[in-house]
Design an enzyme around this catalytic site. Structure first.
Site, PDB file in Angstrom:
ATOM      1  CD1 TRP A  99      -4.630   1.429   3.175  1.00 21.71           C
ATOM      2  CD2 TRP A  99      -2.968   2.887   2.864  1.00 21.71           C
ATOM      3  NE1 TRP A  99      -4.480   2.160   4.323  1.00 21.71           N
ATOM      4  CE2 TRP A  99      -3.477   3.058   4.160  1.00 21.71           C
ATOM      5  CE3 TRP A  99      -1.913   3.704   2.442  1.00 21.71           C
ATOM      6  CZ2 TRP A  99      -2.968   4.013   5.046  1.00 21.71           C
ATOM      7  CZ3 TRP A  99      -1.405   4.659   3.319  1.00 21.71           C
ATOM      8  CH2 TRP A  99      -1.936   4.803   4.603  1.00 21.71           C
ATOM      9  CG  ASP A 166      -0.097  -2.897   0.987  1.00 23.25           C
ATOM     10  OD1 ASP A 166       0.243  -3.412   2.066  1.00 23.25           O
ATOM     11  OD2 ASP A 166      -0.476  -1.703   0.887  1.00 23.25           O
ATOM     12  CE  LYS A 190      -1.687  -0.011   9.482  1.00 23.43           C
ATOM     13  NZ  LYS A 190      -1.650   0.017   8.032  1.00 23.43           N
TER      14      LYS A 190
HETATM   15  C1  LIG Z   1      -1.318   1.183   6.958  1.00 27.23           C
HETATM   16  C2  LIG Z   1      -1.237   0.737   5.560  1.00 27.23           C
HETATM   17  C3  LIG Z   1      -0.303   1.268   4.650  1.00 27.23           C
HETATM   18  C4  LIG Z   1       0.627   2.395   5.013  1.00 27.23           C
HETATM   19  O1  LIG Z   1       1.679   1.927   5.760  1.00 27.23           O
HETATM   20  P1  LIG Z   1       2.888   2.894   6.195  1.00 27.23           P
HETATM   21  O2  LIG Z   1       3.815   1.923   6.830  1.00 27.23           O
HETATM   22  O3  LIG Z   1       2.314   3.898   7.135  1.00 27.23           O
HETATM   23  O4  LIG Z   1       3.437   3.533   4.989  1.00 27.23           O
HETATM   24  C5  LIG Z   1      -0.272   0.757   3.373  1.00 27.23           C
HETATM   25  N1  LIG Z   1      -1.097  -0.220   2.989  1.00 27.23           N
HETATM   26  C6  LIG Z   1      -2.027  -0.746   3.820  1.00 27.23           C
HETATM   27  C7  LIG Z   1      -2.934  -1.838   3.348  1.00 27.23           C
HETATM   28  C8  LIG Z   1      -2.115  -0.282   5.136  1.00 27.23           C
HETATM   29  O5  LIG Z   1      -3.019  -0.802   5.975  1.00 27.23           O
END
Ligand SMILES: *Cc1c(COP(=O)(O)O)cnc(C)c1O
Length: 356
Positions: A99, A166, A190
């Site tokens: 990511w 993030d 999540k």
């Molecule tokens: C799942 C995830 C993403 C992607 O998220 P989307 O909402 O599907 O774009 C980005 N960063 C991390 C750390 C993730 O776990």
């Protein structure tokens, strides 16, 4: 049979979130209509949005001067919105996994990026520690929890420039000192809600500094001004997020969650370390509290598929490791009960008893 949901995302949610959202989909706030059938511009939905923002701020102890937004597009859209709004010349990125890479790739479209450190050479099994963030960078981007590789930055880092994080997979799992960050974002699927809503916590004073034109929908200021209602927001995921936040508050907030998460993780990591069949995949000090990755010890590699079937037969769901790591990954998000971790540990011990 009872299922234990270890999915990495979308993932387990509190039962209250599901029950209350179903009820609102059928009949919302005494309107006689379902949540999916009303305008978002009603006083009833306004109240939901206001309460969600307020609870978000309360639970994360967000200081004055920050806005909380609920947008579409997932965390992946933030990979581009962040540089669109904040990158004038140069941005620094910490490469801790898939990511983090995807985030940096988008920033390259807007300016220079500096990768301050990377653990790629070790398949992202640790978080790099000794690096220098250039003082002339517009911001420094980190991924606090690496969902795929099972590593986590456990503290709020000191950064000489605006820190952007993030936090898709560890938001609300521990207390965060928001004042150390300029911007925090994440997909909700999540630890918070079903897929479809993305949260952004942004320090207002950072905006409006870049010289480029920003399309209306991609400009944070649009959404701040309109209270995340410039266009139709994802009403059902936002409603569900509110239910999760209420659940979290009732359980004692992020401090209580953090304690629970440490207990769950320690239970499973202890078994991984004790059980001769298994071993962890990451540096011990960087082990994630949310995504626990493990493999079979080299001499027992051939038993991996068999253990997967064995555990699945006992109700474990979603424990297959990501293809870039292999083995197993048990995601232990806030809503996963301790009982699920106990069941997995019991399965590991029973399997050990059969094989050794
Ligand atoms: C799942 C995830 C993403 C992607 O998220 P989307 O909402 O599907 O774009 C980005 N960063 C991390 C750390 C993730 O776990």
């Amino acid at each position: 049979m009872k299922k234990y949901n270890f999915n990495a995302g979308p993932s387990v949610l509190p039962q209250e979130t599901i029950d209350n959202t179903i009820a609102a989909i059928k009949e919302f706030a005494g309107t006689g209509l379902g949540l999916m059938e009303i305008s978002h511009r009603t006083k009833e939905f306004d109240a939901v949005m206001d309460e969600t923002v307020a609870l978000f701020k309360e639970l994360l102890n967000i200081p004055e001067g920050y806005s909380v937004l609920f947008l579409g597009g997932g965390a992946s859209l933030q990979f581009c919105m962040v540089p669109f709004n904040l990158l004038e010349k140069k941005a620094a990125y910490l490469n801790t996994g898939t990511w983090a890479n995807k985030a940096q790739k988008e920033a390259k479209l807007f300016g220079e990026t500096v990768e301050v450190a990377s653990s790629k050479e070790a398949n992202y099994t640790y978080i790099p520690k000794n690096y220098t963030v250039p003082a002339d960078a517009d911001y420094f981007h980190i991924t606090t929890n690496n969902t795929i590789f099972g590593t986590e930055i456990h503290t709020d880092l000191d950064s000489p420039v605006t820190l952007v994080a993030d936090m898709s997979s560890d938001i609300f799992s521990r207390p965060v000192n928001v004042s150390k960050y300029g911007l925090i974002y994440g997909g909700a699927q999540k630890n918070l809600a079903p897929a479809g809503v993305t949260f952004v916590i942004v320090k207002d004073e950072l905006l409006g500094k870049v010289s480029r034109a920003i399309p209306t929908m991609l400009d944070y200021r649009t959404h701040i001004k309109e209270g995340s209602m410039f266009n139709t927001p994802p009403v059902v995921p936002i409603y569900a997020a509110l239910q999760t936040l209420k659940w979290l508050k009732a359980l004692g907030g992020v401090e209580a969650m953090y304690k629970r998460n440490k207990e769950k993780a320690s239970l499973l990591y202890s078994e991984i370390d004790r059980n001769p069949l298994f071993k962890g995949t990451t540096a011990v000090e960087d082990r994630s509290l949310m995504n626990i990755c493990f493999v079979m010890n080299d001499e027992y590699k051939h038993l991996e598929e068999e253990f997967y079937k064995f555990a699945t037969g006992k109700g474990m769901v979603g424990i297959k490791g990501h293809r870039s790591v292999g083995g197993f990954r048990a995601s232990t998000y806030n809503a996963l009960p301790k009982e699920a971790v106990e069941a997995l540990v019991a399965a590991m011990q029973e399997f050990e008893g059969e094989k050794l």
